[in-house]
Write a protein that holds these residues in place. Sequence first.
Motif, PDB file in Angstrom:
ATOM      1  N   ALA A  59       4.107  -9.700  -9.075  1.00 32.99           N
ATOM      2  CA  ALA A  59       3.563 -10.269  -7.852  1.00 32.99           C
ATOM      3  C   ALA A  59       2.390  -9.418  -7.369  1.00 32.99           C
ATOM      4  O   ALA A  59       2.398  -8.190  -7.509  1.00 32.99           O
ATOM      5  CB  ALA A  59       4.644 -10.341  -6.787  1.00 32.99           C
ATOM      6  N   ILE A  60       1.387 -10.062  -6.815  1.00 31.30           N
ATOM      7  CA  ILE A  60       0.243  -9.350  -6.252  1.00 31.30           C
ATOM      8  C   ILE A  60       0.657  -8.764  -4.907  1.00 31.30           C
ATOM      9  O   ILE A  60       1.181  -9.468  -4.037  1.00 31.30           O
ATOM     10  CB  ILE A  60      -0.952 -10.295  -6.084  1.00 31.30           C
ATOM     11  N   SER A  61       0.429  -7.462  -4.743  1.00 32.42           N
ATOM     12  CA  SER A  61       0.840  -6.788  -3.513  1.00 32.42           C
ATOM     13  C   SER A  61      -0.374  -6.235  -2.788  1.00 32.42           C
ATOM     14  O   SER A  61      -1.495  -6.204  -3.317  1.00 32.42           O
ATOM     15  CB  SER A  61       1.814  -5.653  -3.834  1.00 32.42           C
ATOM     16  N   LYS A  62      -0.149  -5.760  -1.571  1.00 34.81           N
ATOM     17  CA  LYS A  62      -1.228  -5.174  -0.783  1.00 34.81           C
ATOM     18  C   LYS A  62      -1.784  -3.919  -1.443  1.00 34.81           C
ATOM     19  O   LYS A  62      -2.927  -3.530  -1.169  1.00 34.81           O
ATOM     20  CB  LYS A  62      -0.723  -4.846   0.620  1.00 34.81           C
ATOM     21  N   GLN A  63      -0.988  -3.270  -2.291  1.00 29.99           N
ATOM     22  CA  GLN A  63      -1.448  -2.064  -2.977  1.00 29.99           C
ATOM     23  C   GLN A  63      -2.611  -2.351  -3.918  1.00 29.99           C
ATOM     24  O   GLN A  63      -3.367  -1.460  -4.290  1.00 29.99           O
ATOM     25  CB  GLN A  63      -0.294  -1.435  -3.758  1.00 29.99           C
ATOM     26  N   HIS A  64      -2.742  -3.617  -4.327  1.00 30.87           N
ATOM     27  CA  HIS A  64      -3.809  -4.007  -5.245  1.00 30.87           C
ATOM     28  C   HIS A  64      -5.109  -4.344  -4.520  1.00 30.87           C
ATOM     29  O   HIS A  64      -6.131  -4.566  -5.171  1.00 30.87           O
ATOM     30  CB  HIS A  64      -3.384  -5.231  -6.064  1.00 30.87           C
ATOM     31  N   LEU A  65      -5.086  -4.420  -3.182  1.00 34.30           N
ATOM     32  CA  LEU A  65      -6.207  -4.972  -2.434  1.00 34.30           C
ATOM     33  C   LEU A  65      -6.813  -3.931  -1.506  1.00 34.30           C
ATOM     34  O   LEU A  65      -6.114  -3.096  -0.937  1.00 34.30           O
ATOM     35  CB  LEU A  65      -5.755  -6.175  -1.596  1.00 34.30           C
ATOM     36  N   LEU A  66      -8.133  -4.010  -1.328  1.00 36.83           N
ATOM     37  CA  LEU A  66      -8.841  -3.176  -0.363  1.00 36.83           C
ATOM     38  C   LEU A  66      -9.852  -4.056   0.362  1.00 36.83           C
ATOM     39  O   LEU A  66     -10.792  -4.573  -0.251  1.00 36.83           O
ATOM     40  CB  LEU A  66      -9.547  -2.012  -1.060  1.00 36.83           C
ATOM     41  N   GLN A  67      -9.651  -4.234   1.658  1.00 35.26           N
ATOM     42  CA  GLN A  67     -10.567  -5.060   2.437  1.00 35.26           C
ATOM     43  C   GLN A  67     -11.824  -4.268   2.751  1.00 35.26           C
ATOM     44  O   GLN A  67     -11.770  -3.203   3.361  1.00 35.26           O
ATOM     45  CB  GLN A  67      -9.916  -5.531   3.733  1.00 35.26           C
ATOM     46  N   VAL A  68     -12.987  -4.808   2.338  1.00 29.30           N
ATOM     47  CA  VAL A  68     -14.258  -4.108   2.537  1.00 29.30           C
ATOM     48  C   VAL A  68     -15.204  -4.876   3.461  1.00 29.30           C
ATOM     49  O   VAL A  68     -16.315  -4.418   3.729  1.00 29.30           O
ATOM     50  CB  VAL A  68     -14.950  -3.837   1.185  1.00 29.30           C
ATOM     51  N   GLY A  69     -14.785  -6.027   3.940  1.00 25.08           N
ATOM     52  CA  GLY A  69     -15.594  -6.823   4.848  1.00 25.08           C
ATOM     53  C   GLY A  69     -14.717  -7.842   5.535  1.00 25.08           C
ATOM     54  O   GLY A  69     -13.544  -8.018   5.195  1.00 25.08           O
TER      55      GLY A  69
END
Length: 646
Positions: A59-69
């Motif tokens: 499953a895709i988790s928040k650990q895989h994501l970085l909000q840059v905008g």
Amino acid sequence: MPAPLNTIEPPQLPLIVAGPILRKVTAAEVNIWLVTTRPLEGLVEISDSGSGECIYSQAISKQHLLQVGQRAWVCMLSLHGNFPTHRSLRYQITTQDGLLTELMPHLAYEDDVVPHQGIEFLISEKADYVLHGSCRNPHHFSKDTLVETDTKVASQRVEERPDMLLMSGDQIYADHVAGPTLDAIEQLIHLLGLPYEEFEQAPINNTDALYQHPDCYYGRERILPHYVDDGSLMAKFFPHRGAPIFSSRESENHLISFAEFFAMYLLVWSPTPWALVNRERLLDRAFITGGQALSPHWQQQWRDEKGHIDEFVAGLDKVQRLLAHVPSYMIFDDHDVTDDWNLTVGWEKAASRNKFSHRIIGNGLIAYWLCQGWGNAPEKFNTPFMDHAKRYFSELSSASQDTFIQYLYRFEDWHYTIHTSPKVVVLDTRTRRWRSESRMNKPSGLMDWEALIEFQQELMNQDKVIIISAAPMFGVKFIEMLQRIMTSCGQPLVIDAENWMAHPGSANTLVSIFTHTKTPTNFVILSGDVHYSFAYDIKLRYRKNSPNIYQITCSGIKNQFPATLLSFCDAMDRLLYSPRSPLNWFTKRKRLKIFKRAPSNHHFYRLVNQSAIGELRLENDGKPSQISILTSDGQEVHFPPTKVEE
């Protein structure tokens, strides 16, 4: 300051704006990079191509994501498991909007009968068939060789495809941006809600002021920072004259903010951002920002650049498809940040002491990490690193940005190793330089003593190795001589006098590494940077059991050298620096004998001046069985072995 990221209603944008790009792949991990306009939700699966059996699911988790905008998330899907090698696999992403291959059907190759199962790829533990290149300038007049590369990969079965694509620098041209591209960048920043930014020691206070400034288009060399003492004789007599820190001759649209650097990456790797912006906008209005009309000269340049950009954009769907299928590894060179980046210790000091130039360089490093460095070796970016990144992108303050940038300035782990057979050692030749102690404006060595010792340790007890050096370790000696003359005149920036032999300490240490008895029998050096291609065979003088050293250079993917000048330099190099020439005894590589391979398309010249991608095939012992380039026009040029001393 901008509104908080979660308070602005996003416009109707596609979920995926860039990627997927297949990055580091091994038997233990698969990394996939992409940029989305909403937090990515769903599932990533890897399956066997033959049976369709799912062998991995996460499953895709928040650990895989970085909000840059406000509407931009960088996703690094790092999948850890026990994956089969040398076997056809597929990866599929089930998103909140549907399957990846349904959202982006152009990613499938025409003969793929089951694209709904995902994108076909292979994990190779070898590096005996690799593609390599650098210098991809979107508005250069030549064609984009990555498009031709995709056409070739489309004709190959997955087992026949290259083990990897090695991109050795200048993946973007931050210091040489076309007017239409800069306009697209500005629009994309607004569409994705990329960060607003404030500046110190600058003629503009923030990014809003930048876009309202009359010099925003084709005049940024007047906005960019200047310094007084550049170490030259002229500065001693005229101490108040301003010398530009960013001295590129084509810096009129130089990128400045983090948002600009980041948007540039999206525009060179994906067709989607170009479909979102209005590419006719500036010519449809009489005035640019700041209320100043473009001069007729710049209007014509805009039209000329737009023609090249339109052709570039037309091929981006194929570039996106190529990068989705073939694992790619990258390293920076100068144009990923700026033309003179760390060329001399004088330049470094001037750039670091000015808060505006310090910020611009740091912005280039942030964007490099997000779009290139992260996928090369995700394990290097540990909790402290990620804490700095997350703090900046969550706070979006000048203080957190400066803190992150200062951390990046001190970071010394951009280099990495790919543990294949042969081992691939990728060098950082930009941020760990051997600074000259004699003169401020003398070129620095490309790597300092500590970095070279670490490099040597990577080579110890290996029988074969591939080295990625952005600049050729053994280049065209006549051109290096011209660079040395300009350095002696106190003008190293005029012709970018940076080569491995320009600094005595790094040059002698490098040659000593090749002569060490415990280093490999077969060295293959892959380089770019110079905008032409060549291949050399190198031996140690007066040693029976000399290692085999191969300097293979391919450049650029979409760039070329001035043709007449290159022909002259090529002829003079053959005349003055043959292996038996006594002039070699006045060079730092006098312990070496260099044989220049003749390209198959010419019998006299040794340098090929065509946009191209390099193709290298190796035998089991690490010796090249084929050295060739694939040009942007679809021609194959080979560099067969030579045994004749020129």
